[in-house]
Design a protein around this motif. Structure first.
Motif, short mmCIF file in Angstrom:
data_model
loop_
_atom_site.label_atom_id
_atom_site.label_comp_id
_atom_site.label_asym_id
_atom_site.label_seq_id
_atom_site.Cartn_x
_atom_site.Cartn_y
_atom_site.Cartn_z
N GLY A 95 6.84 50.48 -72.32
CA GLY A 95 7.36 49.14 -72.56
C GLY A 95 6.38 48.07 -72.15
N ARG A 96 6.84 46.82 -72.24
CA ARG A 96 6.00 45.70 -71.85
C ARG A 96 5.85 45.64 -70.34
NH1 ARG A 96 8.81 40.74 -74.80
NH2 ARG A 96 10.65 41.91 -74.09
N ALA A 97 4.69 45.21 -69.89
CA ALA A 97 4.41 45.12 -68.46
C ALA A 97 4.67 43.71 -67.96
CB ALA A 97 2.96 45.52 -68.19
N GLY A 98 4.65 43.56 -66.63
CA GLY A 98 4.75 42.24 -66.03
C GLY A 98 6.12 41.63 -66.16
N ARG A 99 6.18 40.30 -66.13
CA ARG A 99 7.46 39.59 -66.16
C ARG A 99 8.19 39.75 -67.47
NH1 ARG A 99 7.02 33.94 -62.78
NH2 ARG A 99 6.23 34.84 -60.84
N GLY A 100 7.49 40.18 -68.51
CA GLY A 100 8.14 40.37 -69.81
C GLY A 100 8.74 41.74 -70.00
N SER A 101 8.74 42.58 -68.96
CA SER A 101 9.27 43.94 -69.07
C SER A 101 10.74 43.91 -69.47
CB SER A 101 9.12 44.67 -67.73
OG SER A 101 9.83 45.89 -67.76
N ASP A 102 11.11 44.86 -70.34
CA ASP A 102 12.51 44.95 -70.79
C ASP A 102 13.44 45.38 -69.67
OD1 ASP A 102 11.80 44.26 -73.38
OD2 ASP A 102 11.34 46.33 -73.92
N ASN A 103 12.91 45.92 -68.58
CA ASN A 103 13.74 46.40 -67.47
C ASN A 103 13.71 45.46 -66.27
OD1 ASN A 103 15.55 48.40 -66.54
ND2 ASN A 103 13.96 49.26 -65.24
N LYS A 104 13.17 44.27 -66.45
CA LYS A 104 13.14 43.29 -65.36
C LYS A 104 14.22 42.24 -65.58
CE LYS A 104 8.41 43.39 -63.54
NZ LYS A 104 8.81 43.54 -62.14
N VAL A 105 14.96 41.94 -64.51
CA VAL A 105 16.00 40.92 -64.56
C VAL A 105 15.61 39.77 -63.65
CG1 VAL A 105 18.40 40.40 -64.03
CG2 VAL A 105 17.80 42.59 -65.06
N PRO A 106 15.40 38.57 -64.19
CA PRO A 106 15.06 37.43 -63.36
C PRO A 106 16.29 36.89 -62.63
CG PRO A 106 15.21 36.75 -65.64
CD PRO A 106 15.43 38.23 -65.63
N PHE A 107 16.12 36.50 -61.39
CA PHE A 107 17.21 35.86 -60.66
C PHE A 107 16.65 34.88 -59.64
CE2 PHE A 107 16.18 39.48 -58.00
CZ PHE A 107 16.45 39.10 -56.69
N VAL A 108 17.46 33.90 -59.28
CA VAL A 108 17.09 32.91 -58.26
C VAL A 108 17.68 33.37 -56.94
CG1 VAL A 108 17.26 30.52 -57.50
CG2 VAL A 108 17.06 31.04 -59.95
N VAL A 109 16.85 33.42 -55.90
CA VAL A 109 17.35 33.66 -54.55
C VAL A 109 17.30 32.32 -53.82
CG1 VAL A 109 15.04 34.44 -53.86
CG2 VAL A 109 16.98 34.86 -52.36
N ALA A 110 18.44 31.91 -53.28
CA ALA A 110 18.54 30.63 -52.57
C ALA A 110 19.17 30.89 -51.21
CB ALA A 110 19.37 29.63 -53.37
N LEU A 111 18.53 30.39 -50.16
CA LEU A 111 18.97 30.67 -48.79
C LEU A 111 19.27 29.38 -48.05
CD1 LEU A 111 19.28 32.96 -46.64
CD2 LEU A 111 16.92 32.45 -45.96
N GLU A 112 20.46 29.29 -47.49
CA GLU A 112 20.84 28.16 -46.65
C GLU A 112 20.41 28.46 -45.22
OE1 GLU A 112 25.00 26.64 -44.84
OE2 GLU A 112 24.91 26.56 -47.04
N VAL A 113 19.58 27.58 -44.64
CA VAL A 113 19.04 27.78 -43.29
C VAL A 113 19.62 26.75 -42.35
CG1 VAL A 113 16.94 27.84 -41.89
CG2 VAL A 113 16.91 28.75 -44.23
N ARG A 114 20.10 27.23 -41.19
CA ARG A 114 20.66 26.34 -40.19
C ARG A 114 20.05 26.66 -38.84
NH1 ARG A 114 26.87 26.91 -40.60
NH2 ARG A 114 26.52 27.17 -42.83
#
Length: 257
Positions: A95-114
């Protein structure tokens, strides 16, 4: 575990917990909102018959407990929020390599810091990291008065367009970039997430199931300081969530490309 057994070790305690979660002020007929009812058992299942109509309601009818899907609650992050782009999955053979891979799922990780410590996290799958994809995410995930710190990814400029305070910190290349103060806890949480998923599940269809595994991890992380509260909160969620059939449970939930 010992505390759990004390509160939920018997069948009657289990029933009492779900009755409290569903009808904290007493049974109420879902059709006519009448509180008068007779109570009996159909087999092992506790059931109510409305005193105004012949309608019968079991403890788990018309709830998520009819089937098996569990809901996960998400709330906006507040205060000091650190965000980054991340991926689950790897390259498929041929398959395609890198960020364009068919098996890669993009997601945003957001962390609240206190006070310098990680408190709450969000793991949200997105189509990509474009302005169009991140604008609805930011509107839902971030409280109006928060201050967002990112590494300068172009798509994250959308937070400024929406009126959020935005600080950009350009991280050094390589491992050093993961250890600087703004992103150290963010990368620790992200690393623990990926280690836990790969160690527990080894392999799964990332495009089909990533949102469910991410939601589960988020749910547990955000309640780690009060583990005992997870049980009654889950009971409330199960009682108020709408039913989900087995067929619907198995439907593909792949993220659109």
């Amino acid at each position: 575990m010992s505390e759990f057994i004390v509160h939920y070790g018997r069948e009657d305690q289990y029933e009492a917990a779900f009755i409290q979660a569903r009808w904290s002020n007493g049974f109420c007929c879902p059709r006519y909102q009448v509180r008068m009812a007779s109570q009996f058992r159909r087999g092992d299942l506790l059931t109510w018959r409305c005193g105004h109509c012949p309608h019968q309601t079991s403890l788990i009818s018309v709830t998520m407990m009819e089937y098996s899907r569990l809901p996960f609650t998400k709330k906006p992050l507040q205060g000091d929020v650190r965000i980054d782009d991340a991926y689950l999955g790897g390259e498929l053979t041929g398959g395609r390599a890198g960020r364009g891979s068919d098996n890669k799922v993009p997601f945003v990780v957001a962390l609240e810091v206190r006070n310098g410590k990680p408190m709450r996290v969000r793991f949200d799958p997105v189509k990509n990291f474009s302005f169009a994809a991140l604008k609805p995410w930011a509107s839902i995930a971030l409280a109006p008065d928060c201050t967002v710190t990112s590494d300068g990814l172009l798509g994250f400029e959308v937070v400024e367009q929406l009126g959020f305070a935005h600080r950009v910190v350009i991280a050094p290349k390589g491992k050093a970039g993961t250890e600087i103060e703004p992103f150290r806890w963010l990368n620790v949480v992200l690393g623990n997430l990926k280690t836990a998923l790969s160690g527990t599940h080894h392999a799964y269809n990332f495009r089909k199931y990533a949102d469910r595994y991410l939601a589960e991890s988020q749910y547990r992380f955000n309640r780690r300081f009060n583990l005992a509260a997870m049980v009654p909160r889950l009971a409330v969620a199960l009682m108020y969530a709408t039913p989900c059939s087995g067929k619907k449970l198995m439907v593909r939930t792949e993220i659109e490309r």
